[in-house]
Write a protein that holds these residues in place. Structure first.
Motif, PDB file in Angstrom:
ATOM      1  N   CYS A  55      51.702 124.735  -6.007  1.00 38.33           N
ATOM      2  CA  CYS A  55      50.349 124.417  -5.576  1.00 38.33           C
ATOM      3  C   CYS A  55      49.985 123.025  -6.074  1.00 38.33           C
ATOM      4  O   CYS A  55      50.352 122.659  -7.197  1.00 38.33           O
ATOM      5  CB  CYS A  55      49.380 125.457  -6.143  1.00 38.33           C
ATOM      6  SG  CYS A  55      47.654 125.203  -5.697  1.00 38.33           S
ATOM      7  N   ALA A  56      49.274 122.250  -5.261  1.00 38.53           N
ATOM      8  CA  ALA A  56      48.842 120.912  -5.659  1.00 38.53           C
ATOM      9  C   ALA A  56      47.384 120.718  -5.259  1.00 38.53           C
ATOM     10  O   ALA A  56      47.006 120.971  -4.118  1.00 38.53           O
ATOM     11  CB  ALA A  56      49.706 119.849  -5.002  1.00 38.53           C
ATOM     12  N   VAL A  57      46.579 120.279  -6.222  1.00 39.76           N
ATOM     13  CA  VAL A  57      45.178 119.955  -5.975  1.00 39.76           C
ATOM     14  C   VAL A  57      45.052 118.454  -6.168  1.00 39.76           C
ATOM     15  O   VAL A  57      45.371 117.922  -7.227  1.00 39.76           O
ATOM     16  CB  VAL A  57      44.248 120.731  -6.929  1.00 39.76           C
ATOM     17  CG1 VAL A  57      42.804 120.328  -6.721  1.00 39.76           C
ATOM     18  CG2 VAL A  57      44.418 122.232  -6.719  1.00 39.76           C
ATOM     19  N   LEU A  58      44.632 117.766  -5.095  1.00 37.78           N
ATOM     20  CA  LEU A  58      44.701 116.307  -5.063  1.00 37.78           C
ATOM     21  C   LEU A  58      43.381 115.645  -4.707  1.00 37.78           C
ATOM     22  O   LEU A  58      42.507 116.253  -4.095  1.00 37.78           O
ATOM     23  CB  LEU A  58      45.740 115.880  -4.019  1.00 37.78           C
ATOM     24  CG  LEU A  58      47.137 116.413  -4.254  1.00 37.78           C
ATOM     25  CD1 LEU A  58      47.882 116.515  -2.965  1.00 37.78           C
ATOM     26  CD2 LEU A  58      47.856 115.540  -5.234  1.00 37.78           C
ATOM     27  N   ASP A  59      43.303 114.382  -5.041  1.00 38.82           N
ATOM     28  CA  ASP A  59      42.159 113.508  -4.763  1.00 38.82           C
ATOM     29  C   ASP A  59      41.858 113.453  -3.269  1.00 38.82           C
ATOM     30  O   ASP A  59      42.677 113.029  -2.479  1.00 38.82           O
ATOM     31  CB  ASP A  59      42.508 112.110  -5.280  1.00 38.82           C
ATOM     32  CG  ASP A  59      41.410 111.076  -5.095  1.00 38.82           C
ATOM     33  OD1 ASP A  59      40.307 111.429  -4.643  1.00 38.82           O
ATOM     34  OD2 ASP A  59      41.674 109.913  -5.419  1.00 38.82           O
ATOM     35  N   ARG A 101      48.625 122.992  -0.586  1.00 31.88           N
ATOM     36  CA  ARG A 101      48.005 121.676  -0.781  1.00 31.88           C
ATOM     37  C   ARG A 101      46.510 121.777  -0.582  1.00 31.88           C
ATOM     38  O   ARG A 101      46.049 122.307   0.429  1.00 31.88           O
ATOM     39  CB  ARG A 101      48.626 120.687   0.206  1.00 31.88           C
ATOM     40  CG  ARG A 101      50.144 120.573  -0.001  1.00 31.88           C
ATOM     41  CD  ARG A 101      50.876 120.162   1.237  1.00 31.88           C
ATOM     42  NE  ARG A 101      50.693 121.157   2.291  1.00 31.88           N
ATOM     43  CZ  ARG A 101      50.982 120.951   3.555  1.00 31.88           C
ATOM     44  NH1 ARG A 101      51.462 119.794   3.956  1.00 31.88           N
ATOM     45  NH2 ARG A 101      50.796 121.893   4.449  1.00 31.88           N
ATOM     46  N   ILE A 102      45.765 121.231  -1.547  1.00 33.19           N
ATOM     47  CA  ILE A 102      44.313 121.392  -1.554  1.00 33.19           C
ATOM     48  C   ILE A 102      43.665 120.075  -1.976  1.00 33.19           C
ATOM     49  O   ILE A 102      44.060 119.471  -2.973  1.00 33.19           O
ATOM     50  CB  ILE A 102      43.896 122.502  -2.538  1.00 33.19           C
ATOM     51  CG1 ILE A 102      44.647 123.808  -2.239  1.00 33.19           C
ATOM     52  CG2 ILE A 102      42.391 122.717  -2.509  1.00 33.19           C
ATOM     53  CD1 ILE A 102      44.554 124.838  -3.339  1.00 33.19           C
ATOM     54  N   TYR A 103      42.642 119.651  -1.236  1.00 36.75           N
ATOM     55  CA  TYR A 103      41.875 118.465  -1.618  1.00 36.75           C
ATOM     56  C   TYR A 103      40.692 118.863  -2.498  1.00 36.75           C
ATOM     57  O   TYR A 103      40.030 119.876  -2.259  1.00 36.75           O
ATOM     58  CB  TYR A 103      41.339 117.727  -0.391  1.00 36.75           C
ATOM     59  CG  TYR A 103      42.371 116.883   0.296  1.00 36.75           C
ATOM     60  CD1 TYR A 103      42.989 115.822  -0.368  1.00 36.75           C
ATOM     61  CD2 TYR A 103      42.736 117.129   1.611  1.00 36.75           C
ATOM     62  CE1 TYR A 103      43.937 115.041   0.264  1.00 36.75           C
ATOM     63  CE2 TYR A 103      43.684 116.347   2.248  1.00 36.75           C
ATOM     64  CZ  TYR A 103      44.284 115.303   1.567  1.00 36.75           C
ATOM     65  OH  TYR A 103      45.225 114.531   2.195  1.00 36.75           O
TER      66      TYR A 103
END
Length: 139
Positions: A55-59, A101-103
């Motif tokens: 899981c990735a939480v990104l700008d 993937r999450i902003y």
């Protein structure tokens, strides 16, 4: 993840410790989570982090390059990569389809804040989510 200090720092010398990403791993399950709240440019280091993440939480501060400016100055803000456009993060995220993937960290004018917007439909259509308040993650 970047060498540009925040705009509010009075002495602003470039330094590779200004912008970081965190990789958190659950040693029991092997699951991993990447949190990158300030992405100025997509780098090989960020690709490497996402290559092994669940899981990735990104700008997601800015949706398009037209929003990318230092508040009230008209000067471009190099501290946040826009979601769309040439070199935008949405294109880079497409290289990691197996990662959730999450902003996050959305700026006030960002159309991703509106669940009914075409911007949100575009991002969701690419398999990327927008972080909701109160979200919890299990890795």
């Amino acid at each position: 993840m970047g060498d540009r200090p925040p705009e509010y720092v009075p002495t602003r010398r470039p330094d590779d410790r200004w912008a970081v990403a965190y990789r958190i791993e659950d040693l029991a399950t092997g699951g991993s989570f990447v949190y990158a709240p300030r992405v100025a440019a997509w780098t090989a280091a960020l690709d490497d982090l996402l290559a092994t993440a669940d899981c990735a939480v990104l700008d997601g501060t800015f949706f398009g390059a037209d929003e990318v400016s230092v508040a009230g100055t008209g000067r471009p803000s190099r501290g946040h990569l826009p979601v769309t456009g040439p070199g935008g993060s949405l294109t880079a995220l497409a290289r990691h389809p197996g990662v959730r993937r999450i902003y996050t960290h959305l700026g006030n004018p960002n159309p991703l804040l509106d669940p009914g917007s075409t911007a949100r439909a575009q991002v969701n259509g690419a398999g990327v989510e927008v972080l909701m308040d109160g979200a919890e993650f299990v890795v």
